[in-house]
Design a protein around this motif. Structure first.
Motif, short mmCIF file in Angstrom:
data_model
loop_
_atom_site.label_atom_id
_atom_site.label_comp_id
_atom_site.label_asym_id
_atom_site.label_seq_id
_atom_site.Cartn_x
_atom_site.Cartn_y
_atom_site.Cartn_z
N ASP A 1 87.76 19.32 88.06
CA ASP A 1 86.48 19.82 87.56
C ASP A 1 86.60 19.83 86.04
O ASP A 1 87.29 19.01 85.47
N ALA A 2 85.99 20.78 85.38
CA ALA A 2 86.17 20.86 83.93
C ALA A 2 87.62 21.28 83.65
O ALA A 2 88.15 22.15 84.33
N ILE A 3 88.27 20.64 82.68
CA ILE A 3 89.62 21.05 82.29
C ILE A 3 89.50 21.79 80.96
O ILE A 3 88.90 21.26 80.01
N ALA A 4 90.06 22.98 80.89
CA ALA A 4 90.00 23.72 79.62
C ALA A 4 90.76 22.92 78.56
O ALA A 4 91.81 22.33 78.87
N PRO A 5 90.24 22.89 77.33
CA PRO A 5 90.89 22.06 76.30
C PRO A 5 92.38 22.35 76.15
O PRO A 5 93.18 21.43 75.97
N LYS A 6 92.79 23.64 76.30
CA LYS A 6 94.22 23.92 76.10
C LYS A 6 95.07 23.34 77.24
O LYS A 6 96.17 22.87 77.02
N ASP A 7 94.49 23.30 78.46
CA ASP A 7 95.23 22.70 79.58
C ASP A 7 95.30 21.19 79.44
O ASP A 7 96.32 20.56 79.74
N MET A 8 94.19 20.64 78.92
CA MET A 8 94.18 19.18 78.73
C MET A 8 95.19 18.80 77.66
O MET A 8 95.95 17.84 77.80
N TYR A 9 95.22 19.60 76.59
CA TYR A 9 96.17 19.36 75.50
C TYR A 9 97.60 19.38 76.03
O TYR A 9 98.42 18.51 75.73
N GLN A 10 97.88 20.39 76.87
CA GLN A 10 99.23 20.53 77.43
C GLN A 10 99.59 19.34 78.31
O GLN A 10 100.72 18.85 78.31
N LEU B 1 90.44 0.17 87.03
CA LEU B 1 91.76 0.46 86.46
C LEU B 1 92.87 0.13 87.46
O LEU B 1 93.91 -0.43 87.10
N GLN B 2 92.61 0.48 88.72
CA GLN B 2 93.62 0.19 89.74
C GLN B 2 93.84 -1.31 89.89
O GLN B 2 94.95 -1.75 90.18
N GLU B 3 92.79 -2.07 89.68
CA GLU B 3 92.93 -3.52 89.78
C GLU B 3 93.92 -4.05 88.74
O GLU B 3 94.49 -5.12 88.90
N MET B 4 94.11 -3.29 87.67
CA MET B 4 95.06 -3.68 86.63
C MET B 4 96.43 -3.07 86.85
O MET B 4 97.31 -3.16 85.99
N GLY B 5 96.61 -2.37 87.95
CA GLY B 5 97.90 -1.75 88.24
C GLY B 5 98.10 -0.44 87.51
O GLY B 5 99.21 0.08 87.43
N MET B 6 97.03 0.12 86.94
CA MET B 6 97.16 1.41 86.25
C MET B 6 96.99 2.55 87.25
O MET B 6 96.35 2.38 88.29
N GLU B 7 97.56 3.69 86.90
CA GLU B 7 97.46 4.84 87.81
C GLU B 7 96.47 5.86 87.24
O GLU B 7 96.60 6.25 86.07
N VAL B 8 95.49 6.24 88.05
CA VAL B 8 94.55 7.27 87.60
C VAL B 8 95.13 8.63 88.00
O VAL B 8 95.28 8.92 89.18
N VAL B 9 95.52 9.43 87.00
CA VAL B 9 96.16 10.72 87.32
C VAL B 9 95.12 11.82 87.56
O VAL B 9 95.44 12.89 88.08
N GLY B 10 93.89 11.54 87.18
CA GLY B 10 92.84 12.53 87.44
C GLY B 10 91.49 11.95 87.06
O GLY B 10 91.39 11.15 86.12
N THR B 11 90.46 12.33 87.81
CA THR B 11 89.11 11.94 87.41
C THR B 11 88.22 13.17 87.49
O THR B 11 88.29 13.95 88.43
N SER B 12 87.42 13.32 86.46
CA SER B 12 86.59 14.52 86.41
C SER B 12 85.32 14.30 87.24
O SER B 12 84.64 13.30 87.07
N VAL B 13 85.05 15.25 88.13
CA VAL B 13 83.85 15.12 88.97
C VAL B 13 82.88 16.26 88.71
O VAL B 13 82.06 16.61 89.55
N ARG B 14 82.98 16.84 87.50
CA ARG B 14 82.14 18.01 87.23
C ARG B 14 80.66 17.68 87.19
O ARG B 14 79.83 18.54 87.40
N LYS B 15 80.32 16.43 86.90
CA LYS B 15 78.90 16.07 86.87
C LYS B 15 78.56 15.12 88.02
O LYS B 15 77.58 14.41 87.97
N SER B 16 79.40 15.08 89.05
CA SER B 16 79.20 14.09 90.12
C SER B 16 78.54 14.73 91.32
O SER B 16 78.69 15.92 91.58
N THR B 17 77.88 13.89 92.11
CA THR B 17 77.31 14.36 93.37
C THR B 17 78.43 14.39 94.42
O THR B 17 79.51 13.84 94.20
#
Ligand code: SF4
Length: 461
Positions: free
Chosen positions: A379-388, A343-359
């Motif tokens: 980590d996990a984002i609660a649906p209401k926080d994600m919605y907001q 994504l960064q190669e396309m000039g897009m900005e990653v505002v967050g990445t979930s690492v809840r299942k990552s090593t």
């Protein structure tokens, strides 16, 4: 035995994070305490089935209640270029009387029936919670069936209750190293044979990788296990190098193959332009170190230069439209970091990445690519926080699996599937172009401007 196997997997010496721990920390292992709802992402049986089901020409027989098979069957869009047997659901369908009397005889009869009917090169038998709890010895049944029927019958001991989906992936790797890999000697082993571990051919994207490798004269002996044939997996020990795509799942298998057959391995990714180029370079380098002709290195550089130039030129029109767009990446494992770069190669900005299942290693890589900004590792984002988050306009699009799509859609925000149910191929150079095209299509879909307008009945006269 299973307990010992799980303990060993929890202290994997091939894992850099584990090695960095103190002796007392290492003793505690890397297992996480399961919390209620943890199996919603899949139990250990599910993980083992996911890791092995892409072997396309065998029977996958689930020894348990029918619901276990229903839970796992055909939930992943892993493609095949040949046999279709893996798409069939087979189960012993244990019921009340089997729980009282034991299910071993039923399993043996089921194995006989599938061999007589389908003549597969092998049968994989999966333990589940119920068959494990009633004490069915699937290893003994599989051994007896192999001896008497002459077809390899492979026990996969990963009953759901032993842990998470990820643990199941790794137990599947144990089944392969214990019973499959090294059991066939191919007549055509060559100096440029490789395996790719942890690649499941989602949406058939292995075609894109296989094509690049073929142009370099590199033969993919097998992926473990995307679009795999049993005999190729059994001959995987003759490959000269292993690439590990999803380290969390199969690093133990890679380490054991190195110890047993001297096959070196590296971790890489085919998502994104530079990662694809790096992976090809690493494969070529390893093969040359192990005796392949050194001309492979120059051939690889020529192919990389050609493909990169072609792909960048094709992406130019998208780049102008996508630059500056903010992405929430809500996936896991290898994708939590490999897609960031793409994504960064396309000039897009990653505002967050979930690492809840990552090593820990995945987290470190993601952090590195996000410039050390820990706030972006979520980590996990609660649906209401994600919605907001979407309502506040903090992300323009979400890339995730199907389960979280509705939060984005409810907030009238574009969403793109990048997990296992997707139907588009994102690997390699052409796959990157496809990913960008799909992101652009999702963002520029006219539906968004339509549904963000007030409805006619909401407009005051
Ligand atoms: S193996 Fe156990 S946890 Fe997994 S689906 Fe079957 S019963 Fe449920």
């Amino acid at each position: 035995m299973l307990k010992k196997k799980i303990q060993d997997l929890m202290t994997e010496p091939g894992c850099a994070t584990n090695q960095a721990k103190s002796a007392s920390e290492r003793k505690k292992g890397c297992g996480k305490q399961l919390v209620p709802g943890a199996a919603a992402g899949g139990c250990a049986f599910d993980g083992a089935k996911i890791a092995l089901q892409p072997i396309t020409d065998v029977v996958h027989l689930v020894h348990g209640p029918i619901a276990c098979e229903g839970n796992s069957w055909d939930t992943r869009n892993t493609g095949t270029t040949g046999p279709e047997l893996y798409r069939r659901g087979f189960t012993t369908d244990l019921s009340n009387m089997d729980i009282i009397n034991g299910g071993e005889k039923k399993l043996y009869k089921a194995i006989r029936r599938v061999i007589d009917k389908h003549h597969p090169p092998a049968v994989f038998v999966y333990q589940t919670c119920v068959s494990a709890l009633i004490g069915d010895d699937i290893v003994a049944v599989c051994r007896a069936a192999t001896e008497r029927m002459g077809t390899p019958v492979i026990p996969v001991e990963a009953p759901g209750f032993v842990g998470s989906k990820n643990l199941g992936n790794r137990l599947a790797g144990e089944a392969l190293i214990d019973f499959v890999i090294g059991t066939r000697e191919p007549t055509d082993a060559g100096p440029t044979d490789i395996n790719i571990l942890g690649e499941y051919n989602v949406a058939g994207e292995m075609d894109l990788v296989r094509d690049l490798l073929a142009r370099l004269g590199i033969r993919l002996r097998t992926a473990i296990t995307g679009d795999a044939r049993y005999n190729d997996v059994a001959a995987a020990h003759t490959a000269r190098a292993n690439m590990v795509v999803c380290s969390q799942a199969l690093v133990t298998l890679a380490r054991k193959m190195k110890e047993r057959w001297g096959i070196p391995f590296f971790e890489g990714s085919f998502y994104g332009i530079s990662d694809t180029s790096e992976a090809l370079r690493a494969i070529a380098g390893m093969l040359v170190e192990r005796g392949a002709d050194a001309v492979l290195l120059t051939r690889t550089e020529t192919l990389i230069a050609e493909e990169e130039a072609k792909t960048w030129a094709a992406m130019e029109p998208y780049k102008a439209r996508l630059a500056g767009k903010r992405v929430l990446l809500y996936t896991g494992g290898v994708k939590s970091w490999s897609v960031i770069h793409a994504l960064q190669e396309m000039g897009m900005e990653v505002v967050g990445t979930s690492v809840r299942k990552s090593t820990e290693a995945d987290k470190e890589k993601a952090l590195d690519r996000l410039g050390g900004d820990e706030d972006k590792l979520v980590d996990a984002i609660a649906p209401k926080d994600m919605y907001q988050m979407f309502k506040d306009g903090r992300a323009d699009i979400m890339l995730s699996g199907g389960r979280s799509q509705f939060v984005a859609l409810k907030a009238k925000t574009p969403w793109l599937d990048i997990n296992q149910e997707r139907h588009h191929q994102y690997a390699g150079y052409d796959g990157m172009l496809e990913l960008v095209r799909q992101i652009d299509l999702a963002l520029s879909n006219p539906i968004w401007s339509q549904i963000r307008k007030p409805a006619p009945w909401e407009i005051e006269e």
